[in-house]
Scaffold this active site. Sequence first.
Site, PDB file in Angstrom:
ATOM      1  N   ASP A 105      57.756 -10.775  54.047  1.00 20.86           N
ATOM      2  CA  ASP A 105      57.260 -12.134  53.853  1.00 20.86           C
ATOM      3  C   ASP A 105      58.246 -12.940  53.007  1.00 20.86           C
ATOM      4  O   ASP A 105      59.055 -12.365  52.272  1.00 20.86           O
ATOM      5  CB  ASP A 105      55.908 -12.114  53.118  1.00 20.86           C
ATOM      6  CG  ASP A 105      54.837 -11.396  53.920  1.00 20.86           C
ATOM      7  OD1 ASP A 105      54.964 -11.344  55.156  1.00 20.86           O
ATOM      8  OD2 ASP A 105      53.890 -10.876  53.296  1.00 20.86           O
TER       9      ASP A 105
HETATM   10  N1  URA Z   1      53.362  -6.082  53.535  1.00 14.86           N
HETATM   11  C1  URA Z   1      53.142  -7.362  53.202  1.00 14.86           C
HETATM   12  O1  URA Z   1      52.015  -7.774  52.994  1.00 14.86           O
HETATM   13  N2  URA Z   1      54.194  -8.198  53.119  1.00 14.86           N
HETATM   14  C2  URA Z   1      55.465  -7.795  53.296  1.00 14.86           C
HETATM   15  O2  URA Z   1      56.394  -8.591  53.166  1.00 14.86           O
HETATM   16  C3  URA Z   1      55.700  -6.443  53.631  1.00 14.86           C
HETATM   17  C4  URA Z   1      54.617  -5.608  53.746  1.00 14.86           C
END
Ligand code: URA
Length: 244
Positions: A105
């Site tokens: 993310d």
């Molecule tokens: N899980 C998440 O919620 N976000 C990420 O970036 C990676 C794994």
Amino acid sequence: MKGIRLDKYLADMKKGTRSQIKTDIRKGIVSVNGVVENSPQRKITSEDQVCYGKETVSYDPHRYFLMNKPAGVITATKDAKERTVLSLLKPEDRTSDLFPVGRLDKDTEGLLLLTNDGELAHTLLSPKKHVEKAYYVRLDGVLTKEGIGELERGILLKDGTRCKPAQCEVLATDLSLKTCEVVLTITEGKYHQVKRMMAALKTHVSYLKRIRMGTLVLDDSLTAGTYRELTKEEQNKLMESIKH
Ligand code: URA
């Protein structure tokens, strides 16, 4: 392999700068199929054997970069509005065929592999391979023994999706602030998976950083926003680990 110029071949294999290599070729240090080659323009194909001095140089066009992704950039190759992880690469490393393996993310930090090796990426991301991804997680909220048990058995997300069993190691808990730090290891890559797993336990992820993917470990030398090439040993270990 399509024919490529001898000086490019050697530069791609990091044997020196293009101008150093040209000088060495003209000096007679480089041979092709056992015969000294003085022309940097000589076209090389996969049939040819190139030697730089005594060293045989085989051609591997694959690139593998280990990045410590900072928050605020997105895991994409192109975007009209946002900065992408590729924008953090030096111009000489930013070839058009590179892409990030999997997604983090925008606000997640940590280990991200960038490569142009589609086969490796496909295998690493394949659900059948169960490649482990470990995350350092800071939570608003504390985890109970029951909560950890749910994570370990395979937690049910709010939308009804059942996750595969995960490992959860609690590093620290602050009962007065109602926060904790854990390392969560999962073998899947569902959208916002860690955040959704923690939300199912009524906690909120305040900081997330990927620290391991399979055999690849994020070392302390890489500060957020920096990257380096994988060592040969890291490459070999990774390939070996996903072979079967
Ligand atoms: N899980 C998440 O919620 N976000 C990420 O970036 C990676 C794994």
